[in-house]
Design a protein around this motif. Structure first.
Motif, PDB file in Angstrom:
ATOM      1  N   ALA A  87      50.509  24.616   7.960  1.00  9.92           N
ATOM      2  CA  ALA A  87      49.334  24.896   7.752  1.00  9.92           C
ATOM      3  C   ALA A  87      49.139  26.229   7.080  1.00  9.92           C
ATOM      4  O   ALA A  87      48.121  26.156   6.114  1.00  9.92           O
ATOM      5  N   VAL A  88      50.037  26.803   6.742  1.00 12.89           N
ATOM      6  CA  VAL A  88      50.349  28.337   5.868  1.00 12.89           C
ATOM      7  C   VAL A  88      51.126  28.218   4.856  1.00 12.89           C
ATOM      8  O   VAL A  88      51.374  29.368   4.200  1.00 12.89           O
ATOM      9  N   ALA A  89      51.672  26.974   4.519  1.00  7.83           N
ATOM     10  CA  ALA A  89      52.779  26.758   3.423  1.00  7.83           C
ATOM     11  C   ALA A  89      52.577  27.305   2.130  1.00  7.83           C
ATOM     12  O   ALA A  89      53.333  27.723   1.309  1.00  7.83           O
ATOM     13  N   ASP A  90      51.257  27.555   1.730  1.00 10.43           N
ATOM     14  CA  ASP A  90      50.917  28.090   0.454  1.00 10.43           C
ATOM     15  C   ASP A  90      50.867  29.789   0.392  1.00 10.43           C
ATOM     16  O   ASP A  90      50.686  30.023  -0.828  1.00 10.43           O
ATOM     17  N   ASP A  91      50.955  30.189   1.566  1.00 15.14           N
ATOM     18  CA  ASP A  91      50.786  31.838   1.619  1.00 15.14           C
ATOM     19  C   ASP A  91      52.328  32.167   1.986  1.00 15.14           C
ATOM     20  O   ASP A  91      52.630  32.172   3.374  1.00 15.14           O
ATOM     21  N   PRO A  92      53.046  32.669   1.212  1.00 12.31           N
ATOM     22  CA  PRO A  92      54.380  33.195   1.684  1.00 12.31           C
ATOM     23  C   PRO A  92      54.055  34.269   2.699  1.00 12.31           C
ATOM     24  O   PRO A  92      55.224  34.433   3.754  1.00 12.31           O
ATOM     25  N   ALA A  93      53.216  35.149   2.664  1.00 17.10           N
ATOM     26  CA  ALA A  93      53.375  36.231   3.567  1.00 17.10           C
ATOM     27  C   ALA A  93      52.726  35.724   4.909  1.00 17.10           C
ATOM     28  O   ALA A  93      53.309  36.008   6.196  1.00 17.10           O
ATOM     29  N   ARG A  94      51.972  34.633   4.984  1.00 18.07           N
ATOM     30  CA  ARG A  94      51.741  34.061   6.486  1.00 18.07           C
ATOM     31  C   ARG A  94      52.789  33.213   6.896  1.00 18.07           C
ATOM     32  O   ARG A  94      52.973  33.243   8.146  1.00 18.07           O
ATOM     33  N   VAL A  95      53.579  32.772   6.054  1.00 17.45           N
ATOM     34  CA  VAL A  95      54.743  31.752   6.441  1.00 17.45           C
ATOM     35  C   VAL A  95      55.674  32.900   7.257  1.00 17.45           C
ATOM     36  O   VAL A  95      56.246  32.615   8.085  1.00 17.45           O
ATOM     37  N   ALA A  96      55.936  34.095   6.518  1.00 17.60           N
ATOM     38  CA  ALA A  96      57.045  34.794   7.014  1.00 17.60           C
ATOM     39  C   ALA A  96      56.354  35.477   8.447  1.00 17.60           C
ATOM     40  O   ALA A  96      57.196  35.598   9.400  1.00 17.60           O
ATOM     41  N   ALA A  97      55.085  35.579   8.469  1.00 20.81           N
ATOM     42  CA  ALA A  97      54.268  36.086   9.658  1.00 20.81           C
ATOM     43  C   ALA A  97      54.582  35.046  10.805  1.00 20.81           C
ATOM     44  O   ALA A  97      54.920  35.512  12.219  1.00 20.81           O
ATOM     45  N   VAL A  98      54.218  33.812  10.621  1.00 20.10           N
ATOM     46  CA  VAL A  98      54.625  32.804  11.652  1.00 20.10           C
ATOM     47  C   VAL A  98      55.977  32.655  11.997  1.00 20.10           C
ATOM     48  O   VAL A  98      56.243  32.583  13.029  1.00 20.10           O
ATOM     49  N   ALA A  99      56.856  32.471  11.077  1.00 23.24           N
ATOM     50  CA  ALA A  99      58.080  32.492  11.404  1.00 23.24           C
ATOM     51  C   ALA A  99      58.715  33.783  12.179  1.00 23.24           C
ATOM     52  O   ALA A  99      59.629  33.473  13.037  1.00 23.24           O
ATOM     53  N   GLY A 100      58.158  35.001  12.083  1.00 24.33           N
ATOM     54  CA  GLY A 100      58.680  35.944  12.615  1.00 24.33           C
ATOM     55  C   GLY A 100      58.292  35.900  14.321  1.00 24.33           C
ATOM     56  O   GLY A 100      58.886  36.540  15.146  1.00 24.33           O
ATOM     57  N   SER A 101      57.046  35.466  14.506  1.00 23.82           N
ATOM     58  CA  SER A 101      56.521  35.518  15.680  1.00 23.82           C
ATOM     59  C   SER A 101      57.163  34.389  16.269  1.00 23.82           C
ATOM     60  O   SER A 101      57.675  34.457  17.614  1.00 23.82           O
ATOM     61  N   ALA A 102      57.432  33.560  15.938  1.00 27.56           N
ATOM     62  CA  ALA A 102      58.272  32.192  16.417  1.00 27.56           C
ATOM     63  C   ALA A 102      59.671  32.715  16.872  1.00 27.56           C
ATOM     64  O   ALA A 102      60.175  32.417  17.905  1.00 27.56           O
ATOM     65  N   LEU A 103      60.234  33.543  15.991  1.00 26.70           N
ATOM     66  CA  LEU A 103      61.796  33.991  16.148  1.00 26.70           C
ATOM     67  C   LEU A 103      61.702  35.082  17.326  1.00 26.70           C
ATOM     68  O   LEU A 103      62.379  35.066  18.294  1.00 26.70           O
TER      69      LEU A 103
END
Length: 218
Positions: free
Chosen positions: A47-63
């Motif tokens: 859902a946030v694939a076009d926004d690298p910053a959001r991708v990093a935030a989601v991945a960080g939350s998941a980790l």
């Protein structure tokens, strides 16, 4: 017709709630059966694939959720042990946890690494590690690198699904889930075939040695 649903999804994706949901699901997935951690992360990343910053935030939350959830699940298994398995909410996962506990004694790394990529495998492995009294530090030395690799892999698949689906808010998560399901099925089936062949080879080798010994005695 479904414009309202599209708008609702986009509004949720743009809100801080997305990160909180991803974090909560990944924490709970270590000790609560039925929480779709991989699906949730794939959908969020797509859902946030076009926004690298959001991708990093989601991945960080998941980790963060994955690591904290592992520690909590281990604590639950270690403190309450097999009494946890008597609870109704763990009835369907009782057998996998018991199998993981038996395998944990000889192959803790295999159980913890393989469980991360299998449905309900993470829950079974983490609880089994606690029940088997595997030290938390030892478990985390295995699960933290695996969680990093798993999060990176899910992030890659989510971004790929989102890019393939274009700008549609619902098509991205669906594409990511389909890609992940296909890859997981291929890997699991391939692993099962290899394991089956190795078992048959070992069995035939054992039978051959037994026949040779019997012939020598006669």
């Amino acid at each position: 017709m479904f414009d309202w649903l599209h708008d609702a999804v986009e509004a949720f994706v743009d809100s801080p709630w997305l990160l909180l949901v991803v974090f909560a699901v990944l924490v709970g997935g270590a000790f609560l059966p039925g929480l779709p951690g991989a699906t949730t992360l794939l959908a969020a990343i797509a859902a946030v694939a076009d926004d690298p910053a959001r991708v990093a935030a989601v991945a960080g939350s998941a980790l963060a959720g994955a690591i904290i959830g592992d520690a909590v699940g281990h604590r639950i298994g270690r403190r309450w042990g097999t009494r946890v398995l008597a609870a109704r909410w763990l009835r369907r996962t009782r057998r996998p946890v018991l199998r993981a506990r038996n395998a944990m004694r000889a192959h803790p790394m295999v159980v913890l690494v393989g469980g991360r990529f299998l449905p309900a495998g993470r829950l079974a492995g983490v609880l089994a590690a606690g029940i088997s009294l595997v030290p938390l530090a030892r478990m985390l030395r295995i699960t933290v690198p695996v969680a990093i690799g798993w999060t990176g892999w899910m992030t890659f698949l989510g971004v790929l699904g989102g890019r393939l689906a274009g700008e549609h808010a619902l098509a991205g998560p669906a594409a990511a889930w389909i890609i992940s399901s296909i890859i997981t099925t291929v890997v699991v089936c391939g692993t099962a075939v290899i394991a089956r062949r190795r078992h048959l080879v070992a069995r035939s080798a054992g039978s051959g040695s037994g026949v040779g010994i019997a012939a020598g005695r006669s």
